[in-house]
Design an enzyme around this catalytic site. Structure first.
Site, PDB file in Angstrom:
ATOM      1  N   CYS A 116     -15.609  -1.066  -4.259  1.00  0.00           N
ATOM      2  CA  CYS A 116     -15.138  -2.462  -4.108  1.00  0.00           C
ATOM      3  C   CYS A 116     -16.008  -3.290  -3.164  1.00  0.00           C
ATOM      4  O   CYS A 116     -15.881  -4.510  -3.127  1.00  0.00           O
ATOM      5  CB  CYS A 116     -13.696  -2.478  -3.623  1.00  0.00           C
ATOM      6  SG  CYS A 116     -12.579  -1.779  -4.835  1.00  0.00           S
ATOM      7  N   HIS A 256     -11.869  -9.048  -0.049  1.00  0.00           N
ATOM      8  CA  HIS A 256     -11.640  -8.319  -1.302  1.00  0.00           C
ATOM      9  C   HIS A 256     -10.141  -8.301  -1.583  1.00  0.00           C
ATOM     10  O   HIS A 256      -9.332  -7.981  -0.707  1.00  0.00           O
ATOM     11  CB  HIS A 256     -12.187  -6.902  -1.150  1.00  0.00           C
ATOM     12  CG  HIS A 256     -11.774  -5.984  -2.253  1.00  0.00           C
ATOM     13  ND1 HIS A 256     -12.008  -6.274  -3.575  1.00  0.00           N
ATOM     14  CD2 HIS A 256     -11.127  -4.783  -2.239  1.00  0.00           C
ATOM     15  CE1 HIS A 256     -11.525  -5.297  -4.325  1.00  0.00           C
ATOM     16  NE2 HIS A 256     -10.984  -4.390  -3.543  1.00  0.00           N
ATOM     17  N   ASN A 286      -6.527  -6.527  -8.590  1.00  0.00           N
ATOM     18  CA  ASN A 286      -7.765  -6.042  -7.974  1.00  0.00           C
ATOM     19  C   ASN A 286      -8.802  -5.815  -9.081  1.00  0.00           C
ATOM     20  O   ASN A 286      -8.688  -4.874  -9.854  1.00  0.00           O
ATOM     21  CB  ASN A 286      -7.461  -4.741  -7.221  1.00  0.00           C
ATOM     22  CG  ASN A 286      -8.677  -4.159  -6.538  1.00  0.00           C
ATOM     23  OD1 ASN A 286      -9.809  -4.581  -6.768  1.00  0.00           O
ATOM     24  ND2 ASN A 286      -8.459  -3.168  -5.693  1.00  0.00           N
TER      25      ASN A 286
HETATM   26  O1  UT7 Z   1      -9.762  -1.772  -3.806  1.00  0.00           O
HETATM   27  C1  UT7 Z   1     -10.007  -0.474  -3.342  1.00  0.00           C
HETATM   28  C2  UT7 Z   1      -9.229  -0.195  -2.140  1.00  0.00           C
HETATM   29  N1  UT7 Z   1      -7.848   0.025  -2.479  1.00  0.00           N
HETATM   30  C3  UT7 Z   1      -6.890  -0.459  -1.705  1.00  0.00           C
HETATM   31  O2  UT7 Z   1      -7.175  -1.156  -0.766  1.00  0.00           O
HETATM   32  C4  UT7 Z   1      -5.454  -0.067  -2.014  1.00  0.00           C
HETATM   33  C5  UT7 Z   1      -4.738   0.280  -0.734  1.00  0.00           C
HETATM   34  N2  UT7 Z   1      -3.380   0.746  -0.929  1.00  0.00           N
HETATM   35  C6  UT7 Z   1      -2.366  -0.072  -1.333  1.00  0.00           C
HETATM   36  O3  UT7 Z   1      -2.581  -1.220  -1.627  1.00  0.00           O
HETATM   37  C7  UT7 Z   1      -0.969   0.483  -1.314  1.00  0.00           C
HETATM   38  O4  UT7 Z   1      -0.955   1.712  -0.637  1.00  0.00           O
HETATM   39  C8  UT7 Z   1      -0.336   0.654  -2.713  1.00  0.00           C
HETATM   40  C9  UT7 Z   1      -0.068  -0.700  -3.329  1.00  0.00           C
HETATM   41  C10 UT7 Z   1      -1.257   1.474  -3.597  1.00  0.00           C
HETATM   42  C11 UT7 Z   1       1.005   1.370  -2.585  1.00  0.00           C
HETATM   43  O5  UT7 Z   1       1.857   0.663  -1.694  1.00  0.00           O
HETATM   44  P1  UT7 Z   1       2.564   1.428  -0.486  1.00  0.00           P
HETATM   45  O6  UT7 Z   1       3.387   0.437   0.215  1.00  0.00           O
HETATM   46  O7  UT7 Z   1       1.528   2.155   0.302  1.00  0.00           O
HETATM   47  O8  UT7 Z   1       3.516   2.407  -1.249  1.00  0.00           O
HETATM   48  P2  UT7 Z   1       3.579   4.025  -1.138  1.00  0.00           P
HETATM   49  O9  UT7 Z   1       2.420   4.640  -1.833  1.00  0.00           O
HETATM   50  O10 UT7 Z   1       3.849   4.396   0.276  1.00  0.00           O
HETATM   51  O11 UT7 Z   1       4.869   4.308  -1.985  1.00  0.00           O
HETATM   52  C12 UT7 Z   1       6.181   3.905  -1.530  1.00  0.00           C
HETATM   53  C13 UT7 Z   1       7.177   4.296  -2.588  1.00  0.00           C
HETATM   54  C14 UT7 Z   1       7.049   5.742  -3.060  1.00  0.00           C
HETATM   55  O12 UT7 Z   1       8.342   6.234  -3.357  1.00  0.00           O
HETATM   56  P3  UT7 Z   1       9.130   7.145  -2.303  1.00  0.00           P
HETATM   57  O13 UT7 Z   1       8.261   8.349  -2.074  1.00  0.00           O
HETATM   58  O14 UT7 Z   1       9.303   6.310  -1.084  1.00  0.00           O
HETATM   59  O15 UT7 Z   1      10.408   7.445  -3.007  1.00  0.00           O
HETATM   60  C15 UT7 Z   1       6.281   5.621  -4.354  1.00  0.00           C
HETATM   61  O16 UT7 Z   1       6.525   6.680  -5.233  1.00  0.00           O
HETATM   62  O17 UT7 Z   1       6.981   3.487  -3.758  1.00  0.00           O
HETATM   63  C16 UT7 Z   1       6.822   4.333  -4.895  1.00  0.00           C
HETATM   64  N3  UT7 Z   1       5.939   3.654  -5.834  1.00  0.00           N
HETATM   65  C17 UT7 Z   1       6.385   2.758  -6.730  1.00  0.00           C
HETATM   66  N4  UT7 Z   1       7.612   2.288  -6.999  1.00  0.00           N
HETATM   67  C18 UT7 Z   1       7.717   1.361  -7.969  1.00  0.00           C
HETATM   68  C19 UT7 Z   1       4.592   3.763  -5.950  1.00  0.00           C
HETATM   69  N5  UT7 Z   1       4.130   2.949  -6.913  1.00  0.00           N
HETATM   70  C20 UT7 Z   1       5.230   2.308  -7.406  1.00  0.00           C
HETATM   71  C21 UT7 Z   1       5.412   1.335  -8.412  1.00  0.00           C
HETATM   72  N6  UT7 Z   1       6.665   0.906  -8.647  1.00  0.00           N
HETATM   73  N7  UT7 Z   1       4.390   0.827  -9.114  1.00  0.00           N
END
Ligand code: UT7
Length: 329
Positions: A116, A256, A286
């Site tokens: 990215c 980004h 993204n």
């Molecule tokens: O461009 C390259 C660089 N990439 C980035 O900068 C991405 C960086 N990361 C992020 O933007 C975030 O970490 C994400 C958007 C990918 C995820 O958000 P988060 O707030 O970190 O969520 P998480 O991974 O901690 O997940 C929280 C909960 C989990 O459930 P439990 O374990 O709390 O029950 C996930 O399973 O949300 C769940 N979850 C979803 N729920 C509904 C994960 N994806 C989804 C979804 N819909 N799409």
């Protein structure tokens, strides 16, 4: 001797027509519009449809539009660099294919992969060719068909990414405009958190890799999130500090577009108010190497000559960086 700098003198983009919105994603995976909006700030993303269409098709459209807008004959272009993680093929470089499709015959061209951060790395690479005095017209492209490596069964990643391309023209200037300074960083140990498992030389494609869904993006969201927040904020601040730029001197922060919460945190770390941060993630998601050109393009008419703009990115690798740009037109 007078210093030659590289200035952005034009920009165009290509955004595919098809819109994949959160409601449609709700039917594909276990997710909700509310979750996606709250956690990422994304409402919709564009997807390139059509058999045989790839990253070069979007890049070539952006380049053709740019040449038309600037009224430049393709034969005048000296160098084409394409930042991408979704090249048409492993080889040859997508930049070569874009040049061919756009009728660019007198340039040399190659791809650059810094995930990215690729577009800003390519900008600085191109600017050094211009500063050498040897090259007068260089095109830098950021193009990614992320939908080609997104697993639409993985709700953690499929809600994030979209497809698009942007192309900028860089030309020399001896005035105090253009790419003024930059700072970049890389930490290869971060690769464990964000990568594509198979299809490279370590694990070439096989039935087993396809069955294991290893040709898609693998991302440990939280780990990447933490690094992205710190690294984009700190490197932007570093570029500002090494040039004695205070938050009030900066007109715009273009980060980004990976996650609205990451952009907000990065802005906070630099002391810049959110009004100065350019945001369009809601409508494109993204798009990897195309996020920064999309932001520049949408705001081109708003920028004034002399505006100080900070471009910053973070991506797989890990790679990160920031550029101080003085808008030149
Ligand atoms: O461009 C390259 C660089 N990439 C980035 O900068 C991405 C960086 N990361 C992020 O933007 C975030 O970490 C994400 C958007 C990918 C995820 O958000 P988060 O707030 O970190 O969520 P998480 O991974 O901690 O997940 C929280 C909960 C989990 O459930 P439990 O374990 O709390 O029950 C996930 O399973 O949300 C769940 N979850 C979803 N729920 C509904 C994960 N994806 C989804 C979804 N819909 N799409």
């Amino acid at each position: 001797m007078t210093k030659i700098r590289a200035a952005i003198t034009g920009i165009e983009v290509f955004v595919p027509d098809y819109i994949l919105n959160n409601k449609e994603l709700e039917k594909m995976v276990d997710t909700t519009d509310e979750w996606i909006m709250t956690r990422t700030g994304i409402k919709e993303r564009h997807i390139l449809k059509g058999e045989g269409k790839g990253t070069s098709d979007m890049g070539a459209e952006a380049v053709k539009a740019l040449l038309k807008k600037k009224n430049i004959d393709p034969s005048e272009i000296d160098l084409v660099i394409c930042a991408t993680v979704t090249g048409d093929m492993q080889f040859p470089a997508t930049a070569n294919i874009i040049s061919d499709k756009a009728g660019i015959k007198n340039a040399f061209s190659y791809d650059l992969n810094a995930a990215c951060s690729g577009f800003i790395y390519a900008l600085v690479t191109a600017s050094n060719f211009i500063s050498s005095g040897k090259y007068k017209k260089v095109i830098v492209i950021g193009s990614d068909k992320m939908s080609s490596i997104v697993d639409y069964q993985d709700r953690q990643t499929c809600v994030i990414f979209g497809d698009a391309a942007g192309a900028v023209l860089l030309e020399p200037t001896t005035e105090e405009f253009g790419i003024m300074d930059h700072a970049f960083g890389t930490d290869g140990s971060g690769r464990i958190h964000l990568h594509q498992k198979a299809g490279g030389s370590v694990k070439p494609a096989s039935h087993a890799t396809v069955d294991a869904r290893e040709h898609y993006i693998y991302q440990e969201g939280q780990a990447v999130f933490k690094f992205a927040v710190t690294k984009m904020g700190d490197i932007s601040l570093q570029v500002m500090q090494q040039n004695n730029l205070k938050p009030e001197d900066i007109s715009y922060l273009i980060a980004h577009q990976a996650n609205l919460r990451i952009i907000e945190a990065a802005a906070r770390r630099t002391g810049l108010p959110m009004e100065k941060a350019i945001i369009n993630i809601e409508r494109y998601g993204n798009t990897t190497n195309a996020t920064i050109p999309l932001c520049i393009w949408e705001n081109e008419s708003k920028f004034k000559k002399g505006d100080n703009i900070i471009l910053t990115a973070f991506g797989g690798g890990f790679t990160w960086g920031a550029i101080w740009l003085k808008w030149a037109y």
